[in-house]
Design a protein around this motif. Sequence first.
Motif, PDB file in Angstrom:
ATOM      1  N   UNK A 256      43.950  35.305  44.696  1.00  0.00           N
ATOM      2  CA  UNK A 256      44.541  33.971  44.799  1.00  0.00           C
ATOM      3  C   UNK A 256      44.990  33.634  46.224  1.00  0.00           C
ATOM      4  N   UNK A 257      44.662  34.499  47.175  1.00  0.00           N
ATOM      5  CA  UNK A 257      44.988  34.203  48.572  1.00  0.00           C
ATOM      6  C   UNK A 257      44.097  33.064  49.067  1.00  0.00           C
ATOM      7  N   UNK A 258      44.689  32.079  49.710  1.00  0.00           N
ATOM      8  CA  UNK A 258      43.928  30.924  50.193  1.00  0.00           C
ATOM      9  C   UNK A 258      42.858  31.322  51.214  1.00  0.00           C
TER      10      UNK A 258
ATOM     11  N   UNK B 200      40.354  40.431  33.735  1.00  0.00           N
ATOM     12  CA  UNK B 200      40.355  39.176  32.976  1.00  0.00           C
ATOM     13  C   UNK B 200      41.565  38.299  33.274  1.00  0.00           C
ATOM     14  N   UNK B 201      42.709  38.923  33.576  1.00  0.00           N
ATOM     15  CA  UNK B 201      43.930  38.141  33.774  1.00  0.00           C
ATOM     16  C   UNK B 201      43.811  37.150  34.925  1.00  0.00           C
ATOM     17  N   UNK B 202      42.983  37.493  35.939  1.00  0.00           N
ATOM     18  CA  UNK B 202      42.810  36.567  37.066  1.00  0.00           C
ATOM     19  C   UNK B 202      42.249  35.234  36.562  1.00  0.00           C
ATOM     20  N   UNK B 203      41.320  35.328  35.593  1.00  0.00           N
ATOM     21  CA  UNK B 203      40.573  34.153  35.162  1.00  0.00           C
ATOM     22  C   UNK B 203      41.364  33.312  34.174  1.00  0.00           C
TER      23      UNK B 203
ATOM     24  N   UNK C 179      40.672  26.876  38.721  1.00  0.00           N
ATOM     25  CA  UNK C 179      40.754  27.382  40.087  1.00  0.00           C
ATOM     26  C   UNK C 179      39.968  28.676  40.243  1.00  0.00           C
ATOM     27  N   UNK C 180      40.022  29.550  39.217  1.00  0.00           N
ATOM     28  CA  UNK C 180      39.280  30.809  39.283  1.00  0.00           C
ATOM     29  C   UNK C 180      37.781  30.554  39.354  1.00  0.00           C
TER      30      UNK C 180
END
Length: 697
Positions: free
Chosen positions: A542-544, A570-573, A579-580
């Motif tokens: 999630x770093x820009x 999976x948690x990222x998505x 956004x993911x």
Amino acid sequence: MLPIALVVAMCLGAQASLFLALTSSQDRMALAGEHELASTALREEQDSLLRLLKDYAFWDSAYQRLSLRLDTAFADENLGLYLAPAHGLDYSFVLDGQDRTIYATRGTAKTTQTALTALGAPVVRAVSAVRRIGPGGDPRVVGFTLVEGHLALFGVSAILPSPDSKMRERPGPRALMILVDYVDAGMMHELANRYRLADLRLTGARPGSSANLPVTLYGGEVAGHLTWSPYQPGTNARHQLLPWMLAVGLVVIFLAIVAVRMGRASARELIASEAKARHLAHHDTLTLLPNRRAFMERLKLREESEQAGILYLDLDGFKEVNDVFGHGAGDALLKAATERLQSIVSWRGILARIGGDEFAVLITGPLAREGAECLAQAVVQAFDEPFETAGHNLSVGTSIGVVFDNGDLSGEEMVRRADIAMYVAKSEGKHRYRAYDPSMERGRELTKQLESDLHRAIGTDQIYVLFQPVVNAGDGRTIGVEALARWRHPDRGEISPDIFIPIAEKSGLIVALGRQILREACQHTRSTGLDLAVNLSPAQFWNDNLFEDITSILEETEFPTHRLELEITENYLLRRPEAAAQVLNRLRRIGIRVALDDFGTGYASVAYLKRFKMDKLKLDRSFVERIANDSEAASVASAMIALGQALNLNIAAEGVETEDQARALRIAGCTHLQGWLFGRPQASSTLMAEIPLSRRA
């Protein structure tokens, strides 16, 4: 007749006077109970804003990206674009150390208004009060102010590192966060429903009705009054019975009996109303458990030298449930968890909800120590079973801190120690309990020291990379490697990744660490022809600057993009799907492949897999361990592999240690295998020397 008439008149007068006095008293008592409810409603709104400030102002990321430097994208995501729709806030501000407004939103839109001008004198006084609170104090203030003529609830807090963080606050004036919520019709409607106050509303001038409560601005000035339609059991009874008493004087005794009976009923109702008011002041409205206030009061009532034990519980994975399924599912989960805890605690202790997803249990008596440990073990085991609630099958565990006392410690100190033990349980892998030990305090100091050492180690040869082979399941050729981070401390020797990776994630060092690992991995494997797999942490994902960092390193090392594979979970998505998807699509457009790690342990559905278009699924090692000897595990693994094949995905299995496991995975349809059977993590020079060119893809 005259004496009889006089007697009847006296009886009627006495009865009427008694009835009027009784019903008026009932009205007064009912009004007193409603006043207490209205006061509780205002306190609860202020306490809720205090908790929200603690969540967003006492946070390492907020301290780094709002206080040390302003990260506008971070502020948009966590303040402007999140707090307004999620919590109904009308304004959010960030002030620097000189009280200058450096970030401001009105609803979800940016605004050029400055906090101290827009929010009025009460907020100016509150900011000054927070400025005077030094280290060790609670730098949060809530109160009421007038914004553009409208009454509003506001909260001011210093932006600081998390209370359990290893990060130290820099000296100098603190940055402040200000949150504002209009006291509007929506808030009045919610409070009216929650506290059963009919027609609750806010008025400017003092109303003529006694059913009102003044609302005071921060600083003492009365800005308005909460007023409502009072419940008047006595008046209702009087209106019903008085006409009959006047019309049917000859049945005065009967009417008196009816009046007395109705008066008693109204009194019972009033008692119930007062009991409800006391209950709401000391109980959580969602779970109906005693709240933190009631729990701390009970601790203060302990007899001197009375033995006591406290269990301090936190639900593991609750935030993910809220992020994935919404707050409705989270509330349903809290209720289900409460029922399960009540069935276990039962008569053995006092169960309370401290706040959020945290609970506490108090046990007293001569067997408090043994009872607390047995109860903690029973609770951990009970949370092995998933919760079927809100239409979902949710698996959450619990981390528990346990502390004992013979009457020497204050209640606040017991809770503090139990909280420390709970966080130790979390750091050791979650879903377990740990009893407080003074060494845990030293453990915190050790963690802070390791964080400082890690900061200095990044960018040096203390941080290095090992590689584990990934083979083709069909012919056994080595077709790639996975890069694994290692830390060789000059004084402590090898530090396990299980220790320093969480420290890097909590401290914000994981982004710099990830860049170093990727750069070294690309340099060492560039000339081998092998594919390279590298793990991404949530902070990196999630770093820009993720895309720019990766492309810069690939250009610097001249590593082919089509040979790089990034592993995510999976948690990222599921947290922010839209956004993911944008992040993944941007990476995929330049040829980078994406693998879904730990598949089978989370919430990903077929729809999500199709939506995000993964290149590979990595079967979690928990399935691999049992696949050769457990038919049920083999069936589950086969089903997941078949799902991946149906979606035209490569299927990899990690943690392969035996030939039986490898054979079962090949039969099931895995395309890639990885584990100690094919090679342990090793330096690139050793790995390349042991892999003949003929076995490389």
